[in-house]
Scaffold this motif. Structure first.
Motif, PDB file in Angstrom:
ATOM      1  N   GLU A  78       0.812  -1.226   0.000  1.00 21.79           N
ATOM      2  CA  GLU A  78       0.000   0.000   0.000  1.00 21.79           C
ATOM      3  C   GLU A  78       0.843   1.273   0.000  1.00 21.79           C
ATOM      4  O   GLU A  78       0.324   2.378  -0.129  1.00 21.79           O
ATOM      5  CB  GLU A  78      -0.957   0.016   1.200  1.00 21.79           C
ATOM      6  N   PHE A  79       2.167   1.119   0.130  1.00 20.38           N
ATOM      7  CA  PHE A  79       3.059   2.282   0.109  1.00 20.38           C
ATOM      8  C   PHE A  79       3.819   2.334  -1.212  1.00 20.38           C
ATOM      9  O   PHE A  79       4.162   1.309  -1.792  1.00 20.38           O
ATOM     10  CB  PHE A  79       4.064   2.221   1.265  1.00 20.38           C
ATOM     11  N   GLN A  80       4.083   3.550  -1.642  1.00 23.35           N
ATOM     12  CA  GLN A  80       4.900   3.775  -2.825  1.00 23.35           C
ATOM     13  C   GLN A  80       6.181   4.504  -2.411  1.00 23.35           C
ATOM     14  O   GLN A  80       6.134   5.472  -1.655  1.00 23.35           O
ATOM     15  CB  GLN A  80       4.145   4.614  -3.866  1.00 23.35           C
ATOM     16  N   THR A  97       4.827   8.108   2.652  1.00 28.78           N
ATOM     17  CA  THR A  97       3.617   8.918   2.748  1.00 28.78           C
ATOM     18  C   THR A  97       2.413   8.110   2.288  1.00 28.78           C
ATOM     19  O   THR A  97       2.483   7.396   1.270  1.00 28.78           O
ATOM     20  CB  THR A  97       3.737  10.192   1.885  1.00 28.78           C
ATOM     21  N   LYS A  98       1.330   8.220   3.050  1.00 32.04           N
ATOM     22  CA  LYS A  98       0.058   7.605   2.655  1.00 32.04           C
ATOM     23  C   LYS A  98      -1.078   8.390   3.294  1.00 32.04           C
ATOM     24  O   LYS A  98      -1.027   8.710   4.486  1.00 32.04           O
ATOM     25  CB  LYS A  98      -0.014   6.135   3.108  1.00 32.04           C
ATOM     26  N   ASP A  99      -2.082   8.723   2.483  1.00 33.05           N
ATOM     27  CA  ASP A  99      -3.264   9.444   2.978  1.00 33.05           C
ATOM     28  C   ASP A  99      -2.877  10.700   3.756  1.00 33.05           C
ATOM     29  O   ASP A  99      -3.380  10.980   4.848  1.00 33.05           O
ATOM     30  CB  ASP A  99      -4.115   8.539   3.869  1.00 33.05           C
TER      31      ASP A  99
END
Length: 706
Positions: A78-80, A97-99
């Protein structure tokens, strides 16, 4: 049939050349070993990675373990891992970074831990030098976060839609700190105990509307954008102690309209070197600030009748003995060594050619390595000089572009060398310039006029005879001096833009030469190739001398029997778009066709920092503004011009093109235009493809179908 065969041969040559580019030097592993890609001895299609001893040439297999790739494999799906993801030097810790929230990835454990929980985006997270903290901005405020405890601390609390702490106002981002800053305006001290930051207040700055056409009612976006003569943001320089969370404001006069930027910490973290200049931008001061009380001491001042620039590459010596300045004091970029009291210790170089950058300073041996043109202003070379100014040596030899990659302790360097007629090579030298071995030598393809587009570098004297202007042209394949060919100038042309290098670009041409067009590039007197004396011609005269030098090249071209004087084109974007539009109006007796992309059309419509640097204010230089405005010369227009612009351009507003279109319509002039909805200052994707096809169609119709 012949055309298909030719394209096939060119494609094969391109593939072979690309395969060759995959081979060779890949970087230094340590001071004595480098990494090299080679074709496997048993299977030429297979590429192997080798560790090479620089001295002996002996090799051993090397397993490439890219830290970034290792992290990418280990982080949850779910992470890039973006290319800008902050990380420690060894990649043991990475910020993800996420959301709109920040997470810490620990390479040793493979765990991801959430650091922030907030609806607003955290910007520019940056590790402290000791890796114990990160700092970031959120909604106009500056924060630190202790990584071990997870404690988040606001260093400022007054951020708003007009006040930004550690986040740059637009005009500072664009014109002073630069786009590579990504609006970041804070700097950790080397001891990780303090953060210097700029506080911006955009309250006085006028708001400019930008319209997004999406949806039923559209949307209005606004930005604080100071145009010529407008008020600037109010700027203050603060230094925050992250133990006490208290900011000391550096003593600068807030009532003076001035620019403050580019701080550099001394290596002991006890002083902050920063720069300021008045709005006229004709003087710059270097000052040392005391982080304890904000007091300042001026240690350097430089002024010119025209303009000065910020020093963006000051080298602070590790032993705290002073700093190295790259300055135009003698009308060329040279190197100067000052102590922290502002006393000149050494004029390190005093050469009448351009020094581009400091590559490395070996403080133990007191040697400075730098890149410069040498006496030929289209070349690039590696030089060394002692810190006391003695023993200046050119380490790379041969006409052309030499890009040197120094080993970590400067025992060796690899020279990536090419010229306009010689394909690139990579050669290993010791630090004295003695050749050790050729790592890879690209074979320069034999020129075949039926297959290739020949590129040549030559010089044309300016009309006043003061400058020999570098010119590169690319001739179409099957070039025949008995035929007549159209010409297109491809230009940018802004002050100090450089642009012409004696470097290999191959024989493969471009979309214009494929059509049978001669493509020309020119470095005018203000390109930086001729030092500050050439640049100073542009002061209060943007547009004038660029055009005069382009006219000199047009006149030279018209004397060539194979040039069609009725098909003289020009194209560029941004500043290059401005010059293209000016060429079809002010220069209508020289240029017949042009494409102006995302262009400034009148300097009153552009931002004040850039424009006033060169032009002063409109009140100070009304004649220069009128002369340099495309709008002033619409009556001279008689060729064919295509105007393109992104409707949401937040740098050069579409207002520029609209005002020109308005003038052209009222004057009964025929032209073409294409606007790109929701696009900024340049674009890709489907609209980028549309723009490329549109421009190709324009040249085909203008030069070959009418």
């Amino acid at each position: 049939m012949r055309q298909t065969f030719t394209i096939g041969l060119i494609l094969i040559a391109t593939i072979l050349q690309a395969q060759n580019w995959r081979l060779g030097f890949m970087g230094w592993l340590d001071d004595q070993h480098y990494l090299e890609r080679r074709a496997d001895e048993k299977d030429a299609k297979k590429i192997v990675l080798l560790k090479v001893n620089a001295k002996t040439g002996s090799t051993s297999p090397y397993e490439a373990n890219s830290p970034r790739k290792e992290v990418q494999k280990k982080i949850p799906k779910e992470f890039q891992l973006s290319w800008r993801a902050p990380h420690t030097k060894d990649f043991k810790q990475v910020i993800l970074t996420k959301d709109n929230n920040l997470y810490l990835f620990e390479k040793a454990t493979g765990e991801v831990r959430q650091l922030t929980k907030h609806e607003d985006l955290e910007e520019n997270p940056t590790f402290s030098p000791n890796n114990a903290y990160i700092a970031f901005t959120r909604k106009g405020n500056l924060y630190t976060l202790h990584l071990e405890s997870g404690k988040e601390t606001p260093l400022t609390t007054d951020g708003s839609d007009k006040v930004y702490n550690g986040w740059a106002s637009w005009v500072y981002y664009e014109e002073i700190l630069g786009r590579s800053s990504y609006y970041k305006a804070f700097w950790w001290s080397p001891d990780s105990k303090q953060i210097a930051y700029l506080r911006f207040d955009d309250s006085p700055v006028p708001v400019f509307p930008i319209y997004r056409s999406t949806g039923v009612h559209g949307e209005l976006e606004t930005m604080h954008y100071p145009k010529v003569g407008d008020p600037n943001p109010l700027v203050a320089l603060g230094i925050c102690n992250i133990t006490t969370n208290k900011t000391v404001w550096v003593d600068t006069d807030k009532n003076i309209d001035q620019y403050i930027a580019w701080p550099f910490w001394t290596k002991d973290s006890k002083q902050l070197l920063f720069q300021k200049m008045p709005r006229d931008q004709n003087k710059i001061e270097l000052l040392l600030a005391n982080p304890q009380n904000g007091s300042t001491k001026r240690i350097y001042e430089e002024s010119r009748p025209t303009w000065v620039d910020f020093f963006k590459d000051i080298y602070m010596l590790e032993d705290n003995s002073g700093f190295i300045l790259r300055s135009y004091q003698n009308d060329w970029y040279n190197l100067y060594y000052y102590d922290l009291n502002g006393k000149l210790k050494t004029t390190i170089t005093d050469v009448p050619w351009r020094i581009n950058s400091i590559k490395k300073v070996d403080e133990a041996k007191q040697i400075v390595y730098f890149e410069g043109t040498g006496t030929i202003n289209t070349d690039m070379h590696l030089f060394s000089v002692n810190l006391d100014g003695s023993n200046l040596k050119q380490l790379t030899k041969g006409k052309g572009e030499h890009i040197a990659m120094l080993s970590p302790q400067q025992s060796y360097f690899v020279d990536r060398y090419s010229s306009i007629s010689k394909a690139p090579s990579r050669v290993l030298y010791d630090i004295n310039g003695k050749e050790i071995r050729t790592i890879v030598q690209s074979q320069t393809p034999e020129f075949d006029p039926t297959l290739h587009h020949k590129m040549e570098l030559f010089r044309v004297p300016s009309t006043d005879g003061k400058f020999d202007l570098p010119v590169v042209w690319t001739l179409p394949s099957n070039f025949d001096k008995k035929k007549k060919y159209p010409v297109v100038f491809r230009i940018y042309g802004g002050p100090d833009a450089g642009g012409i290098k004696d470097a290999w670009r191959g024989w493969n041409g471009n979309n214009l030469t494929d059509m049978g067009i001669i493509v020309v590039s020119v470095a005018h007197r203000g390109s930086g190739k001729f030092g500050k004396k050439g640049l100073d011609y542009m002061h209060r005269n943007l547009g004038k001398w660029e055009m005069e030098d382009y006219f000199a090249v047009v006149n030279w071209l018209k004397k060539q029997p194979f040039v069609d004087t009725n098909r003289m084109g020009i194209t560029g974007s941004s500043y290059g778009g401005y010059l293209s539009a000016l060429a079809l109006t002010y220069g209508a007796d020289y240029f017949t066709h042009g494409i102006a992309n995302l262009s400034v059309m009148d300097w009153q419509l552009y931002d004040n920092v850039y424009t006033e640097r060169y032009m002063d204010t409109y009140q100070q230089n009304e004649k220069g503004y009128q002369q340099g405005s495309v709008l002033s010369h619409v009556d001279k227009y008689k060729g064919k011009l295509l105007i393109t612009h992104g409707l949401m351009d937040d740098n050069v507003h579409v207002q520029n093109s609209i005002q020109l279109i308005d003038k052209m319509q009222d004057a009964g002039k025929e032209f073409e235009m294409m606007f790109y909805p929701n696009e900024r200052h340049g674009w890709g994707g489907p609209k980028g493809k549309h723009a490329r096809k549109l421009k190709e169609s324009f040249w085909k119709r203008a030069f070959f179908e009418e």
